[in-house]
Design a protein around this motif. Sequence first.
Motif, PDB file in Angstrom:
ATOM      1  N   GLU A  65       0.915  -1.231  -0.159  1.00 17.71           N
ATOM      2  CA  GLU A  65      -0.233   0.099  -0.081  1.00 17.71           C
ATOM      3  C   GLU A  65       0.933   1.242   0.012  1.00 17.71           C
ATOM      4  O   GLU A  65       2.071   1.108   0.126  1.00 17.71           O
ATOM      5  CB  GLU A  65      -0.901   0.063   1.210  1.00 17.71           C
ATOM      6  N   GLU A  66       0.181   2.627  -0.224  1.00 17.63           N
ATOM      7  CA  GLU A  66       0.963   3.599  -0.239  1.00 17.63           C
ATOM      8  C   GLU A  66       2.049   3.886   0.916  1.00 17.63           C
ATOM      9  O   GLU A  66       2.979   4.286   0.609  1.00 17.63           O
ATOM     10  CB  GLU A  66      -0.073   4.901  -0.514  1.00 17.63           C
ATOM     11  N   MET A  67       1.550   3.686   2.144  1.00 19.46           N
ATOM     12  CA  MET A  67       2.368   3.962   3.224  1.00 19.46           C
ATOM     13  C   MET A  67       3.626   2.936   2.969  1.00 19.46           C
ATOM     14  O   MET A  67       4.638   3.398   3.459  1.00 19.46           O
ATOM     15  CB  MET A  67       1.677   3.982   4.390  1.00 19.46           C
ATOM     16  N   GLU A  68       3.449   1.783   2.793  1.00 24.33           N
ATOM     17  CA  GLU A  68       4.704   0.836   2.655  1.00 24.33           C
ATOM     18  C   GLU A  68       5.623   1.418   1.591  1.00 24.33           C
ATOM     19  O   GLU A  68       6.681   1.209   1.655  1.00 24.33           O
ATOM     20  CB  GLU A  68       4.131  -0.494   2.394  1.00 24.33           C
ATOM     21  N   GLU A  69       4.878   1.658   0.458  1.00 24.35           N
ATOM     22  CA  GLU A  69       5.637   1.987  -0.866  1.00 24.35           C
ATOM     23  C   GLU A  69       6.646   3.342  -0.502  1.00 24.35           C
ATOM     24  O   GLU A  69       7.708   3.499  -0.669  1.00 24.35           O
ATOM     25  CB  GLU A  69       4.607   2.422  -1.717  1.00 24.35           C
ATOM     26  N   ASP A  70       5.779   4.264   0.277  1.00 17.67           N
ATOM     27  CA  ASP A  70       6.717   5.527   0.719  1.00 17.67           C
ATOM     28  C   ASP A  70       7.938   5.026   1.549  1.00 17.67           C
ATOM     29  O   ASP A  70       9.012   5.631   1.837  1.00 17.67           O
ATOM     30  CB  ASP A  70       5.849   6.408   1.852  1.00 17.67           C
TER      31      ASP A  70
ATOM     32  N   LEU B 159      24.958  15.221  -6.469  1.00 14.87           N
ATOM     33  CA  LEU B 159      23.972  14.309  -6.608  1.00 14.87           C
ATOM     34  C   LEU B 159      23.041  14.367  -5.394  1.00 14.87           C
ATOM     35  O   LEU B 159      23.792  14.029  -4.298  1.00 14.87           O
ATOM     36  CB  LEU B 159      24.790  12.965  -7.014  1.00 14.87           C
ATOM     37  N   ILE B 160      21.874  14.133  -5.647  1.00 12.89           N
ATOM     38  CA  ILE B 160      21.101  14.257  -4.386  1.00 12.89           C
ATOM     39  C   ILE B 160      19.971  13.110  -4.593  1.00 12.89           C
ATOM     40  O   ILE B 160      19.535  12.975  -5.430  1.00 12.89           O
ATOM     41  CB  ILE B 160      20.077  15.592  -4.376  1.00 12.89           C
ATOM     42  N   VAL B 161      19.930  12.244  -3.405  1.00 17.73           N
ATOM     43  CA  VAL B 161      19.295  11.056  -3.278  1.00 17.73           C
ATOM     44  C   VAL B 161      18.063  11.010  -2.528  1.00 17.73           C
ATOM     45  O   VAL B 161      18.382  11.117  -1.259  1.00 17.73           O
ATOM     46  CB  VAL B 161      20.388   9.931  -3.381  1.00 17.73           C
ATOM     47  N   GLY B 162      16.959  10.904  -3.025  1.00 20.06           N
ATOM     48  CA  GLY B 162      15.701  10.750  -2.160  1.00 20.06           C
ATOM     49  C   GLY B 162      14.433  11.239  -2.846  1.00 20.06           C
ATOM     50  O   GLY B 162      14.354  11.885  -3.767  1.00 20.06           O
ATOM     51  N   GLY B 163      13.374  10.950  -2.161  1.00 19.48           N
ATOM     52  CA  GLY B 163      12.163  11.527  -2.597  1.00 19.48           C
ATOM     53  C   GLY B 163      11.174  12.165  -1.691  1.00 19.48           C
ATOM     54  O   GLY B 163      10.109  12.519  -1.631  1.00 19.48           O
ATOM     55  N   GLY B 164      11.951  12.607  -0.504  1.00 11.74           N
ATOM     56  CA  GLY B 164      11.263  13.379   0.577  1.00 11.74           C
ATOM     57  C   GLY B 164      11.597  14.567   0.655  1.00 11.74           C
ATOM     58  O   GLY B 164      12.035  15.354  -0.157  1.00 11.74           O
ATOM     59  N   ASP B 165      10.990  15.205   1.817  1.00  8.80           N
ATOM     60  CA  ASP B 165      11.140  16.761   2.079  1.00  8.80           C
ATOM     61  C   ASP B 165      12.793  17.206   1.901  1.00  8.80           C
ATOM     62  O   ASP B 165      12.979  18.280   1.191  1.00  8.80           O
ATOM     63  CB  ASP B 165      10.515  17.445   3.083  1.00  8.80           C
TER      64      ASP B 165
END
Lengths: 106, 342
Positions: A65-70, B159-165
């Motif tokens: 699910e989305e939370m796990e994917e995150d 090079l920046i790695v990640g997808g969060g804030d």
Amino acid sequence: MPKITFIEHNGTSHEVEGEAGMTVMEVARKNDIPGIEAECGGACSCATCHVYVDEGWLPKTGASEEMEEDMLDFAFDVRANSRLSCQIKVTDELDGLVVHTPEKQF
Amino acid sequence: MSNSPIETDVVIIGAGPCGLFAVFELGLLDIRCHLIDILDRPGGQCAELYPEKPIYDIPAYPIISGQELTDALMEQIKPFDPQFHFNQRVDEIEKLEDGRFHLKTDDNQEFICKNVVIAAGGGSFTPKRPPLPGIEEYENGSVHYSVRRMSDFEGKDLLIVGGGDSALDWTLNLTPIANSVTLVHRRDKFRAATDSVNKMLALREEGKINFHLGQMTEIHGENGEMTGVTIKGSEEEVLVKCNRLLPFFGLTMKLGPVANWGLNLHENLISVDTEKFETSAEGIFAIGDINHYPGKLKLILSGFHEAALMAQKVNAYINPDKKVVFQYTTSSSSLQKKLGVK
Ligand SMILES: Cc1cc2nc3c(=O)[nH]c(=O)nc-3n(C[C@H](O)[C@H](O)[C@H](O)COP(=O)(O)OP(=O)(O)OC[C@H]3O[C@@H](n4cnc5c(N)ncnc54)[C@H](O)[C@@H]3O)c2cc1C
Ligand code: FES
């Protein structure tokens, strides 16, 4: 009781008995399976219970699910069959499930 | 930069739930506290690991989230005016000749206090290090887990790695000053705030940053100087040329400097007695997840109890001549005055 096989990165295989209702992570911890750290105790907050589900079993375990994917963003070497084992509930349907533990948890 | 030392009654190391509640128990006894935490906000594990998840075993709260508990504690301790020092890790504790303690943080802030309360939980939150072979070699210059000075990145190939804030905020902030910026994420979906995602997508569109879908597999370089990183996508591998790497994979708890303070430990936890929760060093206390005693349960509830008993002993140290009268907050007018409710 559903049987689960954990295969380590080096090929060592462990076949253990699970119990419907437990999570795959809990089964691993109960049986001291190496390679599953589960720092957060199953709250989907640490990604150190990362496993690869054996391809044939993917239809049965379903997708994350989305939370796990995150949370999987925080795991290393994530693949199409990556899951967090604390988010897979053991059911009788999963009797015989095979999962692979990664070389390293983050 | 070195600031002049801050003098206070008690320094609490760690602003998790137990450190916060210690302010309350000490405050009722007129003891003032400064708190130091490596995080940028209070709440420890509750705020960092599970702000939105429910807790079901806080007495009298059938359900409360990690962040709600933190907010409620902050409200509860407000009357005691605790002083917070965030983004700093306590590295050293030393006993002075006059019996007080001298503490120093990694930001060179010094403290002098009468008692120390270690409420360090599972240890200091530290950025996760990607398990790439040889990454340690580059940590002295090329690899950064946070941005302390933006100027370190001026004119560099990042090079920046990640997808969060963190990954997206730094992509946005460093693009104007860097020579080039490449963002790498394992999927084309980002957890960061929508606004940052849109801004990043715009930069991508304008060709101001490069984006690769994939994961790091290898670092290249020589003598500690990075020259590039291999990124493996679903089909192909690319070698991204860069001399600065910023990986953002969240935080994990590491015991950290606590191990060097000369206290008796039990499997990486600080041994305490169960009467005062004092460590093997007189005047230094340990409460919450960081301590160990027979029967210890790592529960917030237990940490609160430990804070109450610890406070009694700290009071005996700080106010040796004051007669201790046991009082209830419900009925004691002097306690109510301190709480600002009378
Ligand atoms: C997912 C999850 C669910 C949980 N659910 C529950 C639950 O339902 N009920 C329950 O009772 N408990 C629960 N817990 C456990 C609970 O969160 C902990 O018991 C509690 O956070 C411990 O509080 P603490 O104040 O001792 O430490 P922490 O919350 O760990 O805070 C310690 C703080 O000290 C800081 N620190 C450490 N060393 C230093 C240093 N040298 N310098 C500066 N700062 C430092 C750290 O950065 C951290 O912020 C859960 C934990 C997790 C991870
Ligand atoms: S145990 Fe932490 S995410 Fe699964």
